[in-house]
Write a protein that holds these residues in place. Structure first.
Motif, mmCIF file in Angstrom:
data_model
loop_
_atom_site.group_PDB
_atom_site.id
_atom_site.type_symbol
_atom_site.label_atom_id
_atom_site.label_comp_id
_atom_site.label_asym_id
_atom_site.label_seq_id
_atom_site.Cartn_x
_atom_site.Cartn_y
_atom_site.Cartn_z
ATOM 1 N N PRO A 3 0.805 -1.238 0.000
ATOM 2 C CA PRO A 3 0.000 0.000 0.000
ATOM 3 C C PRO A 3 0.831 1.279 0.000
ATOM 4 C CG PRO A 3 -0.231 -1.201 2.080
ATOM 5 C CD PRO A 3 0.509 -2.105 1.152
ATOM 6 N N GLN A 4 2.078 1.150 0.448
ATOM 7 C CA GLN A 4 2.938 2.343 0.490
ATOM 8 C C GLN A 4 3.189 2.887 -0.924
ATOM 9 O OE1 GLN A 4 3.335 3.737 3.126
ATOM 10 N NE2 GLN A 4 5.279 4.776 3.339
ATOM 11 N N PHE B 211 -10.104 1.105 -5.304
ATOM 12 C CA PHE B 211 -10.847 0.046 -4.601
ATOM 13 C C PHE B 211 -9.965 -0.448 -3.456
ATOM 14 C CE2 PHE B 211 -13.195 -0.396 -8.607
ATOM 15 C CZ PHE B 211 -14.469 -0.628 -8.141
ATOM 16 N N LYS B 212 -10.572 -0.496 -2.279
ATOM 17 C CA LYS B 212 -9.826 -0.906 -1.088
ATOM 18 C C LYS B 212 -10.134 -2.360 -0.787
ATOM 19 C CE LYS B 212 -9.316 2.390 2.671
ATOM 20 N NZ LYS B 212 -9.978 3.000 3.797
ATOM 21 N N ASN C 279 -4.136 -3.670 7.549
ATOM 22 C CA ASN C 279 -4.109 -4.644 6.448
ATOM 23 C C ASN C 279 -4.763 -4.141 5.169
ATOM 24 O OD1 ASN C 279 -2.819 -6.751 7.925
ATOM 25 N ND2 ASN C 279 -4.703 -6.878 9.123
ATOM 26 N N VAL C 280 -4.965 -2.828 5.110
ATOM 27 C CA VAL C 280 -5.581 -2.251 3.909
ATOM 28 C C VAL C 280 -4.635 -2.393 2.715
ATOM 29 C CG1 VAL C 280 -6.191 -0.048 2.816
ATOM 30 C CG2 VAL C 280 -7.098 -0.617 5.062
ATOM 31 N N ALA C 281 -5.211 -2.769 1.599
ATOM 32 C CA ALA C 281 -4.459 -2.770 0.337
ATOM 33 C C ALA C 281 -5.406 -2.257 -0.740
ATOM 34 C CB ALA C 281 -3.970 -4.168 0.011
ATOM 35 N N TYR C 282 -4.852 -1.966 -1.904
ATOM 36 C CA TYR C 282 -5.669 -1.390 -2.974
ATOM 37 C C TYR C 282 -5.519 -2.218 -4.241
ATOM 38 C CZ TYR C 282 -5.368 2.555 0.212
ATOM 39 O OH TYR C 282 -5.416 3.345 1.322
ATOM 40 N N GLY D 21 -2.324 -4.991 -18.387
ATOM 41 C CA GLY D 21 -3.069 -5.737 -17.377
ATOM 42 C C GLY D 21 -4.213 -4.929 -16.824
ATOM 43 N N LYS D 22 -4.900 -5.571 -15.887
ATOM 44 C CA LYS D 22 -6.098 -4.970 -15.306
ATOM 45 C C LYS D 22 -5.766 -3.771 -14.427
ATOM 46 C CE LYS D 22 -9.493 -7.976 -16.308
ATOM 47 N NZ LYS D 22 -10.832 -7.678 -16.782
ATOM 48 N N ALA D 23 -6.662 -2.799 -14.450
ATOM 49 C CA ALA D 23 -6.610 -1.678 -13.522
ATOM 50 C C ALA D 23 -8.041 -1.446 -13.034
ATOM 51 C CB ALA D 23 -6.056 -0.436 -14.202
ATOM 52 N N PHE D 24 -8.155 -0.873 -11.871
ATOM 53 C CA PHE D 24 -9.476 -0.732 -11.241
ATOM 54 C C PHE D 24 -9.649 0.696 -10.739
ATOM 55 C CE2 PHE D 24 -7.905 -4.968 -10.969
ATOM 56 C CZ PHE D 24 -9.002 -5.782 -11.203
ATOM 57 N N ARG D 25 -10.755 1.294 -11.078
ATOM 58 C CA ARG D 25 -11.070 2.627 -10.548
ATOM 59 C C ARG D 25 -12.548 2.665 -10.211
ATOM 60 N NH1 ARG D 25 -7.516 6.529 -14.677
ATOM 61 N NH2 ARG D 25 -5.636 5.277 -14.414
ATOM 62 N N ASN D 26 -12.835 3.060 -8.999
ATOM 63 C CA ASN D 26 -14.232 3.098 -8.569
ATOM 64 C C ASN D 26 -14.872 4.389 -9.077
ATOM 65 O OD1 ASN D 26 -16.556 2.367 -7.371
ATOM 66 N ND2 ASN D 26 -15.811 2.501 -5.257
ATOM 67 N N GLU D 27 -14.987 4.484 -10.405
ATOM 68 C CA GLU D 27 -15.497 5.702 -11.044
ATOM 69 C C GLU D 27 -16.849 6.088 -10.450
ATOM 70 O OE1 GLU D 27 -13.865 7.448 -13.215
ATOM 71 O OE2 GLU D 27 -12.375 6.097 -14.076
#
Ligand code: GAP
Length: 589
Positions: free
Chosen positions: A76-77, A196-197, A208-211, A243-249
C-alpha cells in the motif's frame, strides 16, 4: 453505403456487441453491475489480437523495451508514494432527495430560479426540521412545483405534513449545485478516492488495507531496478506492461469507455535527463518541427523522446485500422498538466458520444522514481560509467552550469514533495554532485493506453451499414464491421458451397483444418452462401473461402482452387489451396 446518425450509432453498437458476442454486461442475469463488462467470444478474440499487436510492437520488435507482468495488489505504500492515496479522487455529490450520485464537475450547467427554505414544521405533530434546502426551477415553472419537491424532502426527514418555512427566491446562472433531473439541491462536493480498497489476510483492519491497482504504471517504477539489473538494458530503455486496472469511477458511462475494471497497456520509457545527455554528447537535440523524428539518437533530450513516442503511437493506431485522420492530438495546457508532468499529449478519438481520450503520452520527469526512492529509502538512481568519464573531461565552467541546472530541478522536486527546505537543499546538492560520479535519476516518457477504449474505438470505426436490394426490389440494411484484418476476431470463414454434398464438406473441413492452426478460421455450412457472407460481415471477418465443384475438379484447370471473397468490396478471386495459407497470413498478421 449509408452512415447511421450519431445519436443512434451508440445504441446500434451496443446492440451489435451483445447480439454478436463482442461485449456483454457483467453479471447480466442478476441485473448487471454498473461499470463492469465482459467480452464474449468475438470480443475476447478482438481484445487478444489488440493486446498481442501492442505487445509485439512495443517489446518484441524493439531492442530497447522489455516486458513485465506484476501483481494487481501491491504494497500500500506504493500508492502513498505515487500520490494516489492523497489525490486520486473525483469530486462527488448526492441528490438530497433521491440520493443519486453525481460527479460534481460533470453536472450540466443550469440556470433558473432557486427556491430556498430554511426548514419545515409539522404543526400537528409538534415537530420541526431546520435543515435548509433548495430547489431550482427553470424559467416559467410555477413556484408550486418547487414547494412540492421541498415538501417531499422534509417528508423524507420525518415530517408527515411539512409546512415550509423561510421561502426565498434567487436567480441562478450556470450552477452545478442542483440535480438536473428533478431540481433538488445536491450535497456539497466532496473528494471521493477512486481506488478500490481491500484487506490482505484474515483481519479487516487499517493495518491490512491494500488497494487494487488503479494503473499498471507503478509496478513498473517499483521494479525498475530489478529489471535494469537483470535485463542488461541501459537507459534509455523502456518497460512495458499490460493488465487490469481498477477505478471506482463515480459515474461509469458511455458503455465500456469509462469502466470500473479495465485494462491498460503502459510503457514507461526511461531516459537520461537533458543535463546528462549534454555532458555525454555536448548538446541536446530538440524537435525541429512536427512529425516523426526518425530513429532514436544518443543526443535526444526529453522533448525529442516525447515527440518520438507520440508519433510511434499514432503509427501503431494507423497500422491497426485507426488512421491518423481519426485521431486528434491534444497538447495539455500548462494549467492542466499534472504537477510532475513537463508535457502531456492526449490522443483523442471521435467516439459517437464525443471526441475523447484514447491514450495519454506524458513526459513525467523524474518524479516517479524519486518518490519511490524517498518512500522506500532504496536508491533508484542509475550509474553510468560513460557519464563519469565524460564529466571528467568537461571544462569546469560547463560542469558548474550542468550541475547547477540539475541541482535546481532536483531542489524544485524535493520542495514540492514536501521535504523541509534545509534537507531539500542538502539532498539536491548531493544529487548534483552525483553527476561527477556517473550517477543520476532517470526521467520517464509514458505512453499509456486503455485496451477497452481502444476496442470501443475500433468497433465504432469499423461499424458500417450497407443497403442491398434483391431482384424483387426488397431492400435490406446489413451491418459490416470493417475491422483491419490484423485485429479482426475471425480471420477467415470457410464454407462448402452446399452442405448436402459430402465431397464438398470433406474438402471444406480439410481447408479449415489447414488454416486453423495459424489463425482463427470459422467453418460454416448452414444456409445460403449469401447469408453466410452476411454473418461473417457482421463479425468483421475480412475473408471468406468457398469450396465449390471446381475445387473438386469439375473444371479441371480449377481443381484444388477456392474462391476468396473480400469483405469490404465483395471482390472474389480464385486461389490454389496450396497458396491459401501464406496468402492469408500475409494479410492478417
Ligand atoms: N499511468 C497513467 C494513467 O493511468 P490515465 O490517463 O489515468 O493515465 C490511461 O489512464 C489510459 O487508461 C486512458 O487514456 C484510458 O485509455 C484508460 N482509462 C483510464 N481510466 C479508464 C476507465 N475508467 N475506463 C476505461 N479506460 C480507462
Amino acid at each position: 453505403m449509408s452512415e447511421p446518425r450519431v445519436n443512434e450509432l451508440m445504441e446500434k453498437i451496443v446492440s451489435l456487441c451483445k447480439r454478436r458476442g463482442f461485449v456483454f454486461q457483467s453479471s447480466e442475469i442478476y441485473g448487471g453491475i454498473n461499470g463492469f463488462w465482459d467480452y464474449g467470444p468475438l470480443g475476447a478474440e478482438l481484445k487478444r489480437n489488440v493486446k498481442e499487436l501492442w505487445w509485439t510492437s512495443m517489446t518484441r520488435r524493439r531492442d530497447d523495451v522489455v516486458g513485465l507482468e506484476a501483481t494487481i495488489i501491491m504494497h500500500p505504500q506504493i500508492w502513498r508514494a505515487s500520490g494516489h492515496v492523497d489525490t486520486f479522487s473525483d469530486p462527488m455529490c448526492d441528490c438530497l432527495l433521491t440520493r443519486k450520485r453525481f460527479r460534481a464537475d460533470q453536472i450540466e450547467l443550469q440556470s433558473g430560479t432557486a427556491y430556498h427554505y430554511t426548514g419545515a414544521r409539522d404543526t400537528a405533530a409538534g415537530r420541526a426540521v431546520t435543515e435548509p434546502y433548495a430547489v431550482l426551477l427553470p424559467a416559467g415553472k410555477p413556484p408550486e412545483s418547487a414547494r412540492k419537491t421541498a415538501s417531499e424532502f422534509y417528508r423524507l426527514r420525518g415530517l408527515a405534513q411539512p409546512e415550509l418555512e423561510g421561502e426565498r427566491m434567487e436567480k441562478v446562472e450556470n450552477s452545478q449545485r442542483f440535480n438536473p433531473d428533478n431540481g433538488s439541491l445536491l450535497t456539497e462536493p466532496r473528494p471521493f478516492n477512486l481506488m478500490f480498497k481491500t484487506y490482505v489476510g484474515p483481519v479487516a483492519d487499517e493495518d491490512n488495507v491494500a488497494y487494487l491497482r488503479p494503473e499498471t504504471a507503478q509496478a513498473i517504477f517499483v521494479q525498475f531496478k530489478n529489471v535494469a539489473d537483470t535485463s542488461r538494458q541501459k537507459v534509455p530503455f523502456g518497460i512495458a506492461q499490460m493488465g487490469k486496472a481498477f477505478r471506482n469511477e463515480v459515474t461509469p458511462r458511455n458503455f465500456t469507455f469509462r469502466s470500473r475494471e479495465f485494462e491498460q497497456m503502459e510503457l514507461e520509457f526511461f531516459i537520461q535527463p537533458d543535463e546528462v545527455v549534454e555532458a555525454l554528447c555536448g548538446t541536446v537535440a530538440t524537435p525541429s518541427g512536427p512529425g516523426h523524428p526518425g530513429e532514436p539518437q544518443r543526443n535526444w533530450g526529453w522533448q525529442m523522446w516525447h515527440q518520438y513516442w507520440v508519433e510511434e503511437r499514432i503509427r501503431f493506431y494507423d497500422a491497426i485500422g485507426l488512421p491518423r485522420t481519426t485521431l486528434e492530438e491534444y497538447w495539455q495546457k500548462p494549467e492542466e498538466l499534472a504537477h510532475y508532468a513537463r508535457a502531456t499529449v492526449d490522443l483523442l478519438f471521435k467516439f459517437p458520444f464525443g471526441t475523447q481520450e484514447l491514450e495519454g503520452i506524458a513526459a513525467r520527469s523524474d518524479f516517479d522514481l524519486s518518490q519511490h526512492e524517498r518512500f522506500s529509502g532504496k536508491s533508484q538512481g542509475v550509474f553510468d560509467e560513460d557519464l563519469r568519464t565524460a564529466w571528467g573531461k568537461l571544462p569546469e565552467e560547463r560542469r558548474q552550469e550542468l550541475s547547477g541546472r540539475y541541482h535546481d530541478a532536483r531542489l524544485k522536486y524535493l520542495l514540492r514533495a514536501g521535504v523541509p527546505a534545509e534537507q531539500a537543499a542538502k539532498d539536491a546538492r548531493e544529487d548534483a554532485d552525483g553527476l561527477a560520479k556517473g550517477q543520476y535519476m532517470p526521467h520517464v516518457i509514458e505512453p499509456s493506453a486503455g485496451v477497452d477504449r481502444l476496442i470501443l474505438a475500433l468497433v465504432a470505426n469499423a461499424y458500417s451499414e450497407t443497403t442491398t436490394t434483391d431482384e424483387k426490389g426488397k431492400t435490406e440494411v446489413r451491418t459490416v464491421m470493417r475491422f483491419h484484418p490484423t485485429v479482426a476476431p475471425v480471420k477467415v470463414g470457410v464454407f462448402p458451397l452446399l452442405k448436402n454434398k459430402p465431397e464438398l464438406v470433406a474438402k471444406a473441413r480439410e481447408v479449415h483444418g489447414l488454416l486453423r492452426g495459424d489463425m482463427l478460421a470459422f467453418y460454416d455450412e448452414a444456409g445460403a452462401i449469401g447469408r453466410r457472407y452476411a454473418r461473417q460481415d457482421e463479425a468483421g471477418t475480412p475473408f471468406c473461402v468457398t469450396i465449390d465443384f471446381d475445387t473438386l475438379g469439375e473444371t479441371p484447370a480449377l481443381k484444388d482452387t477456392v474462391t476468396i471473397r473480400h469483405r469490404d468490396d465483395g471482390r472474389q478471386e480464385r486461389l490454389s489451396i496450396a497458396a491459401l495459407k501464406d496468402y492469408l497470413i500475409a494479410r492478417v498478421r
